[in-house]
Scaffold this motif. Structure first.
Motif, PDB file in Angstrom:
ATOM      1  N   VAL A  66     -33.510 -26.770  40.959  1.00  0.00           N
ATOM      2  CA  VAL A  66     -32.486 -26.584  39.493  1.00  0.00           C
ATOM      3  C   VAL A  66     -33.124 -25.093  38.791  1.00  0.00           C
ATOM      4  O   VAL A  66     -34.641 -25.210  38.517  1.00  0.00           O
ATOM      5  CB  VAL A  66     -31.978 -27.218  38.985  1.00  0.00           C
ATOM      6  N   ALA A  67     -31.539 -24.665  39.123  1.00  0.00           N
ATOM      7  CA  ALA A  67     -31.763 -22.767  38.008  1.00  0.00           C
ATOM      8  C   ALA A  67     -31.900 -23.480  36.621  1.00  0.00           C
ATOM      9  O   ALA A  67     -30.596 -24.175  36.266  1.00  0.00           O
ATOM     10  CB  ALA A  67     -31.360 -22.265  38.290  1.00  0.00           C
ATOM     11  N   PHE A  68     -32.765 -23.491  35.397  1.00  0.00           N
ATOM     12  CA  PHE A  68     -31.801 -23.659  34.157  1.00  0.00           C
ATOM     13  C   PHE A  68     -32.619 -22.356  33.145  1.00  0.00           C
ATOM     14  O   PHE A  68     -33.443 -21.752  33.288  1.00  0.00           O
ATOM     15  CB  PHE A  68     -32.958 -24.813  33.255  1.00  0.00           C
ATOM     16  N   TRP A  69     -31.418 -22.530  31.954  1.00  0.00           N
ATOM     17  CA  TRP A  69     -32.256 -20.774  31.103  1.00  0.00           C
ATOM     18  C   TRP A  69     -32.417 -22.162  29.475  1.00  0.00           C
ATOM     19  O   TRP A  69     -31.761 -22.651  29.294  1.00  0.00           O
ATOM     20  CB  TRP A  69     -30.784 -20.514  31.070  1.00  0.00           C
ATOM     21  N   LEU A  70     -33.682 -21.014  29.159  1.00  0.00           N
ATOM     22  CA  LEU A  70     -34.121 -21.291  27.901  1.00  0.00           C
ATOM     23  C   LEU A  70     -34.488 -20.253  26.475  1.00  0.00           C
ATOM     24  O   LEU A  70     -34.390 -19.648  27.144  1.00  0.00           O
ATOM     25  CB  LEU A  70     -34.956 -22.532  27.480  1.00  0.00           C
ATOM     26  N   HIS A  71     -34.079 -20.606  25.239  1.00  0.00           N
ATOM     27  CA  HIS A  71     -34.080 -20.017  24.198  1.00  0.00           C
ATOM     28  C   HIS A  71     -34.842 -20.147  23.588  1.00  0.00           C
ATOM     29  O   HIS A  71     -35.719 -19.033  23.096  1.00  0.00           O
ATOM     30  CB  HIS A  71     -32.739 -19.299  23.877  1.00  0.00           C
ATOM     31  N   SER A  72     -34.715 -21.626  23.031  1.00  0.00           N
ATOM     32  CA  SER A  72     -35.451 -21.372  21.598  1.00  0.00           C
ATOM     33  C   SER A  72     -35.286 -22.897  21.668  1.00  0.00           C
ATOM     34  O   SER A  72     -34.810 -23.596  22.212  1.00  0.00           O
ATOM     35  CB  SER A  72     -35.410 -21.208  20.238  1.00  0.00           C
TER      36      SER A  72
END
Length: 376
Positions: free
Chosen positions: A341-347
């Protein structure tokens, strides 16, 4: 009647239709007649209709034998005829006589009282078809978003599924305020953009009807202010929610987010283990990220704690600590395909955004983080 009207039905076919109508005719409404199913017999076809004034279902059923006598309409208790036909086998001979519906199957002979068809509320008519959909694609899209729809959110607009069709794609979106699921395909288009907000109940019933119908195609259309899904033998109508669905585009913007990839099976197992320690409490699970690994940690002072490391398939520079309620994450991971699974995080204040592609379907699932004051 001087002339008897009779017809023959296949028990399995009739039982399947009546089963699909049970959730509709069993629902309480302001009209007693909605507990009944309307039978319309004539021209070598039996048409059955059920409505609860919010969703409506119509089935057409070819008759094994041509009806004898004039076309007739009558109402029969939806629950009672379903319970009876379940207990019959083979062909069922039906006859309309003396204000009763007489049924015969093998050695069994029984009858049900019927009511005047005039008591039945007006039924949707004049469908305007908009497009043809592949039923497997429609079902797959529904399955990937329907699980997020809440049952009774204080915001009425969240209790539905947003269906949008425009010049470039067809899209479904649902959110409960904590999580958001979206699936998009470029396989279907409309020259003029349209959108509809379907009630949760309609979405769940539609899924069951399409699954049991065996149709390879489904037509999407409108009927006045209702949306219609039609197969070879059924028409499913639903009223729409009038509330405005939340503007979701800003929260899905990934500008400034960093992508990572994790093994899905290992992540799911870690989340399941953390859920075992919740003991019915709202306690956050912590994601501790560095360049090469993801650490999943959870502490329940009354039960125990978990700390588990997962090697990332695709890493990124920098570290981050962010907290989530594990059941929210797990719900979405189950519908995402693939081994990773690809996931994106910022803060710690922005959502985690999962995104994946399967055939023609692009799927997005996001979960809002738990603030430190809610972390448990």
């Amino acid at each position: 009647m001087e002339q008897q009207t009779s017809f023959v039905l296949d028990q399995k076919r009739l039982t399947g239709i009546l089963s699909a109508m049970q959730a509709i005719c069993a629902r309480r409404t302001t009209l007693d007649a909605t507990t009944n199913i309307l039978f319309s017999c004539g021209h070598q076809e039996l048409i059955l209709k059920s409505t609860d004034l919010e969703i409506s279902l119509q089935y057409s059923c070819p008759l094994n034998d041509a009806p004898v006598g004039d076309p007739v309409q009558f109402l029969v208790s939806g629950r009672r005829i379903f319970e009876l036909t379940k207990e019959l086998e083979g062909e069922i001979s039906c006859a309309f006589e003396n204000n009763q519906l007489a049924l015969q199957s093998g050695n069994a002979r029984l009858s049900l009282n019927i009511k005047d068809a005039q008591e039945f509320p007006p039924f949707p008519e004049r469908i305007e078809n908009l497009m043809e959909l592949q039923s497997s694609v429609l079902l797959s899209m529904l399955e990937k978003v329907a699980f997020v729809i809440p049952q009774s959110n204080a915001n009425p607009a969240l209790n539905g599924l947003l269906l949008e069709i425009g010049a470039e794609h067809m899209r479904m979106t649902a959110t409960d305020g904590h999580c958001l699921a979206q699936v998009t395909t470029d396989q279907y288009h409309l020259a003029e953009s349209r959108s509809w907000l379907l009630p949760r109940r309609a979405v769940l019933e539609l899924r069951k009807i399409i699954e049991s119908s065996g149709n390879e195609r489904v037509f999407l259309g409108t009927c006045g202010n209702q949306l219609v899904f039609s197969g070879d033998s059924f028409n499913f109508f639903t009223k729409l929610l009038a509330d405005a669905f939340p503007e979701y585009a800003p929260i899905m913007n990934r500008d400034g987010f960093i992508r990572r990839i994790a093994p899905k099976a290992e992540l799911i197992k870690a989340l399941r283990r953390s859920i075992c320690l919740l003991s019915g409490q709202f306690i956050a699970t912590e994601f501790i990220l560095d360049e090469m690994k993801l650490e999943v940690a959870m502490i329940n002072k009354e039960v125990g704690n978990l700390r588990e490391q997962l090697a990332l398939v695709e890493s990124a520079p920098g570290g981050m600590n962010i907290r989530f309620y594990a059941p929210y994450l797990l719900n979405g991971l189950h519908v995402l395909p693939g081994d990773h699974v690809a996931f994106w995080l910022h803060s710690g204040m922005r959502p985690i955004i999962f995104q994946t592609q399967q055939d023609t379907l692009a799927m997005t699932y996001l979960v809002m983080p738990v603030s430190p004051t809610q972390a448990g």
